[in-house]
Design a protein around this motif. Sequence first.
Motif: not given
Length: 286
Positions: A70-90
Amino acid sequence: MYPAVAAAMSGAQAPVIAAAAASGFTFANAEAAAVVVAMTSPPDDARKQLIDDLVGALKNGATSGSDIWAKLDLLYILAAADRQAALLNWKGGGFDGTIAGTGTFTSDRGWQGDGSTGYIDTGFDPTMATAPNYALNSGHLGFWSRTPDAAASTVSRDIGSNGSGNGAVARDSNDNASCAINTIINLQNGPTFGPNSDGSGHFSFNRSASDAEQVYRNGVDIATVNRNKASRILVDANIFVGATGSPLALSSREFAAAHIGASLNAPETADLSNALQTYLHQVGAA
């Protein structure tokens, strides 16, 4: 917030979870299901479990008992399967990342800039965002680095915005982890810093009050000196991963994750670090 998350949080969880669970996987956290829905290439059940576990760990801090999610504005998990998923703000909210310049994405490892032109624009400007958690006297910038080396240049920055007003580096040329969070100050002339001879791992640069900053590595506060730098300004500019400024001071570090949000205390930071480490270890990035 993703529309799917908004629906889930309003009580309409079933359609969200059903959309992400076509293979039969059952999510414990609707927010995790919404992240999966946003991925162009659906992950397998093993990856869905990792996503669900990470979101759950952030919602229920093991040590702090806090809802770090709840305290986050942005979370990227850049170690993802592909580039699109890596750049998602969770967390959603329209702050998916955009790559500028030259960099390298490696599946399940992360994204690395070239130190000259490459960085990730988060699109997140705390002065323009609607009800952000990140504020003048309560905010943090953080990332997981896979690069142990010191910065190649004395002006290199790993995350930040608008030059010296808001920036941080995991390991500078003097073997310090340094930051200036919401303060007009040059990092070479009096930042908050802590001795650090390894630029890899989890780093979180935190402002907890108008006169207090902290630097954490792997959940441990390492800023034991020169830490009380007064806040001056909430910078009206997008925050970059791998650069500051417009852009300036670009980094060549490899990032496996990045996050922005409200101030996190020591137990909360440790919980965040441990949750990220668990996920990244499972995909081979840590």
